[in-house]
Scaffold this motif. Structure first.
Motif, mmCIF file in Angstrom:
data_model
loop_
_atom_site.group_PDB
_atom_site.id
_atom_site.type_symbol
_atom_site.label_atom_id
_atom_site.label_comp_id
_atom_site.label_asym_id
_atom_site.label_seq_id
_atom_site.Cartn_x
_atom_site.Cartn_y
_atom_site.Cartn_z
ATOM 1 N N LYS B 15 0.803 -1.228 0.000
ATOM 2 C CA LYS B 15 0.000 0.000 0.000
ATOM 3 C C LYS B 15 0.839 1.282 0.000
ATOM 4 O O LYS B 15 0.542 2.230 0.715
ATOM 5 N N TRP B 16 1.903 1.267 -0.760
ATOM 6 C CA TRP B 16 2.663 2.506 -0.941
ATOM 7 C C TRP B 16 2.021 3.264 -2.093
ATOM 8 O O TRP B 16 1.706 2.674 -3.125
ATOM 9 N N ILE B 21 7.313 15.164 -5.029
ATOM 10 C CA ILE B 21 8.520 15.469 -4.251
ATOM 11 C C ILE B 21 8.270 16.580 -3.234
ATOM 12 O O ILE B 21 8.812 16.571 -2.136
ATOM 13 N N LYS B 22 7.420 17.519 -3.585
ATOM 14 C CA LYS B 22 7.190 18.645 -2.668
ATOM 15 C C LYS B 22 6.391 18.213 -1.429
ATOM 16 O O LYS B 22 6.371 18.924 -0.425
ATOM 17 N N ASP B 23 5.750 17.057 -1.498
ATOM 18 C CA ASP B 23 5.002 16.552 -0.343
ATOM 19 C C ASP B 23 5.809 15.554 0.481
ATOM 20 O O ASP B 23 5.324 15.069 1.508
ATOM 21 N N ALA B 24 7.015 15.241 0.010
ATOM 22 C CA ALA B 24 7.803 14.189 0.675
ATOM 23 C C ALA B 24 8.213 14.606 2.086
ATOM 24 O O ALA B 24 8.529 15.772 2.346
ATOM 25 N N ILE B 45 13.848 8.557 2.995
ATOM 26 C CA ILE B 45 14.076 9.986 3.253
ATOM 27 C C ILE B 45 14.250 10.183 4.751
ATOM 28 O O ILE B 45 13.413 9.749 5.549
ATOM 29 N N THR B 46 15.348 10.834 5.121
ATOM 30 C CA THR B 46 15.603 11.060 6.548
ATOM 31 C C THR B 46 15.345 12.505 6.939
ATOM 32 O O THR B 46 15.145 12.802 8.115
ATOM 33 N N GLU B 47 15.380 13.395 5.952
ATOM 34 C CA GLU B 47 15.274 14.812 6.288
ATOM 35 C C GLU B 47 14.941 15.589 5.026
ATOM 36 O O GLU B 47 15.335 15.198 3.930
ATOM 37 N N ILE B 48 14.192 16.663 5.189
ATOM 38 C CA ILE B 48 13.962 17.571 4.058
ATOM 39 C C ILE B 48 14.725 18.856 4.370
ATOM 40 O O ILE B 48 14.460 19.522 5.384
ATOM 41 N N LEU B 49 15.653 19.188 3.507
ATOM 42 C CA LEU B 49 16.478 20.377 3.755
ATOM 43 C C LEU B 49 15.723 21.647 3.372
ATOM 44 O O LEU B 49 14.633 21.597 2.800
ATOM 45 N N LYS B 82 10.951 8.500 -8.114
ATOM 46 C CA LYS B 82 9.552 8.558 -7.693
ATOM 47 C C LYS B 82 9.507 8.403 -6.178
ATOM 48 O O LYS B 82 10.270 7.618 -5.606
ATOM 49 N N PHE B 83 8.583 9.118 -5.577
ATOM 50 C CA PHE B 83 8.482 9.129 -4.120
ATOM 51 C C PHE B 83 7.201 8.411 -3.700
ATOM 52 O O PHE B 83 6.165 8.548 -4.351
ATOM 53 N N TYR B 84 7.302 7.667 -2.605
ATOM 54 C CA TYR B 84 6.148 6.886 -2.168
ATOM 55 C C TYR B 84 5.962 7.035 -0.645
ATOM 56 O O TYR B 84 6.925 7.218 0.089
ATOM 57 N N ARG B 85 4.694 6.935 -0.248
ATOM 58 C CA ARG B 85 4.365 6.961 1.192
ATOM 59 C C ARG B 85 3.475 5.768 1.485
ATOM 60 O O ARG B 85 2.591 5.428 0.706
#
Lengths: 147, 88
Positions: B15-16, B21-24, B45-49, B82-85
Motif C-alpha cells: 500500500k505505498w 517530491i514537494k510533499d515528501a 528519506i531522513t530529512e527535508i532540507l 519517484k516518491f512513495y508513502r
C-alpha cells in the motif's frame, strides 16, 4: 589479448561494488571507458577471455567486475549475432543480465534516438462561414501582419 | 520476473502510494529508475532540507550504507525518481 588500464579496471570494479541490481550493473558497465575497448574485440576473443576469467580461482572485485564487463560486451555483440551462446550462469547475476538484456534494446545509453515526428492538422469547413486560417492565438492569420 | 515488476508488486502489496517530491517527508521512500524504466535503487528519506531537497539513507550495492542528498549517488542508478508513502 585484451589490455585494460588500471583506471579502467577500477572503474569497472567501482560499478560492480555499487550496483544494486543486475540491470543497474549492466547499465553502469556499458558506460565505463573500458567498455569501448572491450567492444572492439571479436566475439571469439571475448568468449576466450570470459572463459579464462571465470575459470580463475580466487575471484576478487576487480576480477568479477571484469568478468561482468566482458559478459556485457558479449551481450551487446549477441544482439547482432543471434547464434552467440555464453555460459552466463558462471556469474551470480550473469544469467539475468544475459536473458533480459539480450532480448532488449534498452539500456544502451541512448545509442540511437528516434525523433518522433507528429503533424496535427485539423480543419473544418462550414458551408455557412468563410474558410479562414487561425493562428495559435485564435486570431485569423490575416491579422498577423498587423502585429 | 524483472526487478521493476518485483518492486511494483511490493509497492502495491504494501500500500505505498506515489507522492510528489514537494510533499515528501522523512519516512517516505524514493525509488530511482534507469532510463529504460527499471527500478535500480531505493532509499529512505531522513530529512527535508531548507530548499526542499531530501536527504536519503540508502545502501549502495556492497559498498555500504550512505546518507546522501537526493542526487548525490552513482549516476547509473538513474535520473528519474519517484516518491512513495505508506498508507497503512
Amino acid at each position: 589479448m585484451i589490455k585494460l588500464t588500471k583506471s579502467e579496471l577500477l572503474e569497472f570494479a567501482q560499478v560492480f561494488i555499487l550496483a544494486n541490481t543486475p540491470l543497474s550493473l549492466f547499465n553502469g558497465l556499458i558506460r565505463c571507458a573500458g567498455m569501448e575497448k572491450l567492444r572492439k574485440n571479436s566475439e571469439d576473443v571475448l568468449l576466450r577471455y570470459y572463459d579464462h576469467i571465470t575459470a580463475r580461482a580466487g575471484r576478487n572485485e576487480i576480477v568479477l567486475a571484469l568478468a561482468y564487463a566482458v559478459l556485457c560486451a558479449l551481450v551487446l555483440r549477441a544482439r547482432q549475432i543471434s547464434s552467440l551462446e555464453v555460459d552466463a550462469s558462471r556469474l551470480q547475476w550473469g544469467q539475468r543480465i544475459w536473458d533480459f538484456m539480450r532480448r532488449s534494446d534498452s539500456g544502451t545509453g541512448g545509442l540511437g534516438i528516434i525523433a518522433r515526428q507528429e503533424a496535427m492538422i485539423t480543419s473544418s469547413n462550414s458551408p455557412s462561414t468563410e474558410m479562414r486560417i487561425l493562428g495559435p492565438d485564435g486570431l485569423p492569420a490575416s491579422s498577423w501582419s498587423n502585429l | 520476473m524483472t526487478e521493476s515488476y518485483s518492486v511494483h508488486q511490493i509497492i502495491g502489496d504494501d500500500k505505498w502510494t506515489e507522492i510528489d517530491i514537494k510533499d515528501a517527508l522523512p519516512g517516505d521512500i524514493v525509488i530511482y529508475f534507469s532510463s529504460d524504466g527499471d527500478a535500480s535503487h531505493s532509499g529512505v528519506i531522513t530529512e527535508i532540507l531548507n530548499l526542499g531537497i531530501p536527504r536519503i539513507f540508502s545502501k549502495w550495492g556492497s559498498a555500504g550504507e550512505y546518507v546522501h542528498l537526493l542526487n548525490d549517488c552513482p549516476s547509473f542508478y538513474g535520473t528519474e525518481k519517484k516518491f512513495y508513502r505508506c498508507r497503512l
